[in-house]
Write an enzyme that holds these catalytic residues in place. Structure first.
Site, PDB file in Angstrom:
ATOM      1  N   HIS A 122       0.878  -1.175   0.000  1.00 19.72           N
ATOM      2  CA  HIS A 122       0.000   0.000   0.000  1.00 19.72           C
ATOM      3  C   HIS A 122       0.919   1.230   0.000  1.00 19.72           C
ATOM      4  CE1 HIS A 122      -2.691   2.987   1.884  1.00 19.72           C
ATOM      5  NE2 HIS A 122      -3.700   2.211   1.565  1.00 19.72           N
ATOM      6  N   ASP A 201       3.469  -4.263   7.970  1.00 24.53           N
ATOM      7  CA  ASP A 201       2.216  -3.543   7.797  1.00 24.53           C
ATOM      8  C   ASP A 201       1.097  -4.576   7.957  1.00 24.53           C
ATOM      9  OD1 ASP A 201      -0.083  -2.383   6.952  1.00 24.53           O
ATOM     10  OD2 ASP A 201       0.691  -1.669   5.029  1.00 24.53           O
ATOM     11  N   GLN A 204      -4.050  -5.227   7.053  1.00 25.72           N
ATOM     12  CA  GLN A 204      -5.010  -6.226   6.557  1.00 25.72           C
ATOM     13  C   GLN A 204      -4.857  -7.560   7.284  1.00 25.72           C
ATOM     14  OE1 GLN A 204      -7.458  -5.385   4.895  1.00 25.72           O
ATOM     15  NE2 GLN A 204      -6.750  -3.411   4.146  1.00 25.72           N
ATOM     16  N   LYS A 227     -10.334  -0.664  10.209  1.00 25.17           N
ATOM     17  CA  LYS A 227     -10.409  -1.851   9.356  1.00 25.17           C
ATOM     18  C   LYS A 227     -10.709  -3.106  10.161  1.00 25.17           C
ATOM     19  CE  LYS A 227      -6.974   0.033   6.171  1.00 25.17           C
ATOM     20  NZ  LYS A 227      -7.722   0.339   4.949  1.00 25.17           N
ATOM     21  N   CYS A 367      -4.922   2.587  -3.602  1.00 27.54           N
ATOM     22  CA  CYS A 367      -3.682   3.032  -2.945  1.00 27.54           C
ATOM     23  C   CYS A 367      -2.535   2.056  -3.152  1.00 27.54           C
ATOM     24  CB  CYS A 367      -3.874   3.271  -1.460  1.00 27.54           C
ATOM     25  SG  CYS A 367      -5.056   4.536  -1.083  1.00 27.54           S
TER      26      CYS A 367
HETATM   27  C1  LIG Z   1      -2.142  -2.995   3.595  1.00 26.16           C
HETATM   28  C2  LIG Z   1      -2.539  -1.612   4.018  1.00 26.16           C
HETATM   29  N1  LIG Z   1      -1.628  -0.817   4.594  1.00 26.16           N
HETATM   30  C3  LIG Z   1      -1.929   0.415   5.007  1.00 26.16           C
HETATM   31  C4  LIG Z   1      -3.180   0.935   4.857  1.00 26.16           C
HETATM   32  C5  LIG Z   1      -3.441   2.335   5.308  1.00 26.16           C
HETATM   33  O1  LIG Z   1      -4.409   2.379   6.270  1.00 26.16           O
HETATM   34  P1  LIG Z   1      -4.935   3.778   6.799  1.00 26.16           P
HETATM   35  O2  LIG Z   1      -5.509   4.477   5.627  1.00 26.16           O
HETATM   36  O3  LIG Z   1      -5.947   3.411   7.814  1.00 26.16           O
HETATM   37  O4  LIG Z   1      -3.773   4.480   7.382  1.00 26.16           O
HETATM   38  C6  LIG Z   1      -4.160   0.150   4.265  1.00 26.16           C
HETATM   39  C7  LIG Z   1      -5.526   0.682   4.064  1.00 26.16           C
HETATM   40  O5  LIG Z   1      -6.018   1.016   3.047  1.00 26.16           O
HETATM   41  C8  LIG Z   1      -3.837  -1.146   3.832  1.00 26.16           C
HETATM   42  O6  LIG Z   1      -4.745  -1.915   3.243  1.00 26.16           O
END
Ligand SMILES: Cc1ncc(COP(=O)(O)O)c(C=O)c1O
Lengths: 409, 126
Positions: A122, A201, A204, A227, A367
């Site tokens: 992401h 990270d 998910q 999430k 993203c």
């Molecule tokens: C794998 C992953 N990392 C990071 C994020 C970023 O999350 P947030 O927008 O809550 O900071 C997301 C969410 O879209 C994600 O799916």
């Protein structure tokens, strides 16, 4: 397994009809819906003890402080962490990565040193590192993924070396759905360079899988509350205590200090050293309630449910003419994130037609532009599953997609 | 919403007018709407009418995108052919919505307006 009908009843949003039709929510990878338990926890804070923490010695403030810290303990336990001081509250996973990039990266990354990430990240796990290496004259490298959507472990061995200071990798891809073999990956990185730090990270992962940081062996792990049934505006950085202790504060001001003189300041210990200013108290408490809810369902059950539903989803989607699903084709090796494209329908048009039936999917690059670039597609549709989704939801998805195909051919 | 993909839009999407490239364009410009991956390019050939008027003699668009951005491109190129450049520069959101004949949510509005943005950027300084 849990009772799906009962779970669905826990989410008041499903009482709502739009244009007389029920809501088919298939965008939990972006944000999940909220159960009554979480909404009540928020409501409870705002109606019964809506005051600041760490500041008053009156009953209300003591209550708020206790609930805030209790949430931290619950979350620690939920991710298999024995020491709640290793749990830092931030706004979201993105801020989590930024915190590590600044508070750890600023003092640990030097000229010519290397940070390694992957092509399946992401943007939240790419852009902060790009900025850091730019500032430090360091180097950023990316581990590739293969044609089936698995991380290329041979490439990992090539990209990690003695100069690697940090490896930042996603536990589960938010487009391909790939669940990376993180334990194995961590062992590989440690074997090549025992000094390299590892950030996971888990945005998910924590919502969908049992995560156990004490056994995993990583150094940092970040995730978002919204999430995983929790409120927006609250997320977590978990880090090993010795590392956190040696890090620079993230922001400066109230709540993160022990003593302030006009010419110097003594900072608090972790986690409070990283939580400057009044935090999202209700958010933390709400996330604590979300964790309670997931704990009661059992993360093994959550995973089982998602495997079953993902299998069903993969099978059903393949029945649609001209549809390609990206990522691993085995439900056991992926999460319930189904990114796909239709030959004749642009993702935006598909999402628009689906919206007429209240089928909520995402369209775009989610993203993760590098993932799409690598797949040679400008965009994709993404349907994602969670605890409240049923086979009927997938059936409706298929029906609506067929409608879209019909309009555009 | 139910009648979103009207025949008009579908027709322009499936059979776009003025799609392709010009042999020797006077100006060309392309842009991507990164959030959805739409990419549109515009090429224009002018005819100088007199010292006051510069007319769009020919225009083509190329690229890929959703039905809204493609139909909007197709309809826009039809409209501007033969128009004075100054007038094209003054076209706005309302003109595009009139061409499309549908209501759009803010997200889809971006798809609809991308062609006009690209064309106006192509015309910058002209
Ligand atoms: C794998 C992953 N990392 C990071 C994020 C970023 O999350 P947030 O927008 O809550 O900071 C997301 C969410 O879209 C994600 O799916």
């Amino acid at each position: 397994m849990f009772d799906l009908k009962k779970v669905k009843k826990d989410f008041p949003i499903f009482d709502r009809l739009i244009n007389g039709k029920r809501i088919v929510y298939l965008d939990s990878t972006a944000s999940t819906l909220k159960p009554r338990k979480v909404i009540s926890a928020l409501n409870d804070y705002y109606t019964r003890y809506s005051v600041n923490i760490f500041r008053g010695l009156y009953t209300l403030s003591e209550e708020a402080t206790a609930e805030y810290e209790k949430a931290r303990q619950k979350i620690a336990r939920f991710i298999g962490c024995g020491n709640p001081k290793e749990v830092i509250f931030v706004r979201n996973a993105t801020e989590g990565v930024n915190l590590v990039a600044q508070a750890w990266g600023e003092i640990n990354i030097g000229k010519g040193e290397e940070i390694v990430s992957t092509v399946m990240e992401h943007h939240a796990n790419i852009v902060p590192w790009q900025e850091l290496v730019k500032k430090k004259g360091a180097v950023l490298k990316f581990v590739d993924f293969d044609n089936e959507g698995y991380l290329d472990l041979n490439d990992l061995e090539k990209k990690i070396n003695r100069k690697t200071k940090l490896f930042a990798v996603t536990y589960m891809s938010n487009v391909l759905g790939t669940i990376n073999p993180v334990s194995r990956i961590i062992k590989t990185v440690r074997r090549i360079n025992p000094q390299a730090k590892i950030l996971i990270d888990a945005a998910q992962a924590v919502p969908h899988l049992k995560v156990d940081v004490d056994n995993l062996g990583c150094d940092f792990l970040v995730f978002s509350g919204h999430k995983m049934l929790g409120p927006t505006g609250i997320g977590v950085v978990w880090g090993k205590y010795e590392l956190l202790d040696g890090m620079f504060p993230y922001q400066f001001g109230g709540d993160m200090i022990k003593e302030v003189y006009l010419d110097k300041t003594v900072y608090k210990e972790p986690p409070h050293k990283f939580e400057a200013g009044t935090p999202h108290i209700a958010g933390a408490i709400g996330l604590g309630a979300a964790v309670d809810y997931l704990f009661e369902l059992g993360m093994d059950n959550v995973r089982l449910h998602e495997i079953k539903l993902t299998e069903y989803g993969l099978r059903s989607l393949k029945g649609i003419d001209g549809l390609t699903v990206y990522g691993p084709q085995k439900a056991q090796e992926r999460g319930g994130v189904l990114a796909f494209n239709l030959k004749k329908v642009h993702p935006h048009d598909a999402a628009q037609v689906l919206n007429e039936d209240n089928v909520c999917i995402r369209s775009g690059h989610h993203c993760a532009m590098p993932v799409h670039t690598k797949l040679h597609i400008p965009a994709s549709c993404r349907a994602s599953l969670y605890i409240y989704n049923t086979e009927e939801d997938i059936d409706q998805l298929v029906l609506s997609l067929q409608k879209a195909v019909k309009i555009f051919t | 919403m139910d009648n979103f993909y009207r025949d008009n839009i579908l027709d322009h999407y499936k059979n776009p007018r003025n799609f392709g490239r010009l042999k020797k364009p006077d100006v060309s410009y392309s842009e991507e709407n990164v959030t959805c991956g739409d990419k549109i390019g515009m090429e224009v050939k002018f005819r100088i009418q007199n010292s006051e008027f510069k007319i769009i003699e020919d225009v083509r668009f190329w690229g890929e995108g959703c039905a809204v951005s493609m139909a909007s491109s197709s309809l826009l190129t039809q409209k501007v052919k033969g128009m004075d450049v100054l007038k094209v520069k003054n076209l706005g959101k309302e003109d595009i919505l009139k061409l499309l004949g549908i209501e759009l949510t803010p997200t889809r509005l971006k798809c609809a307006l991308l062609p006009l943005e690209v064309l106006q950027k192509a015309l910058q300084g002209k």
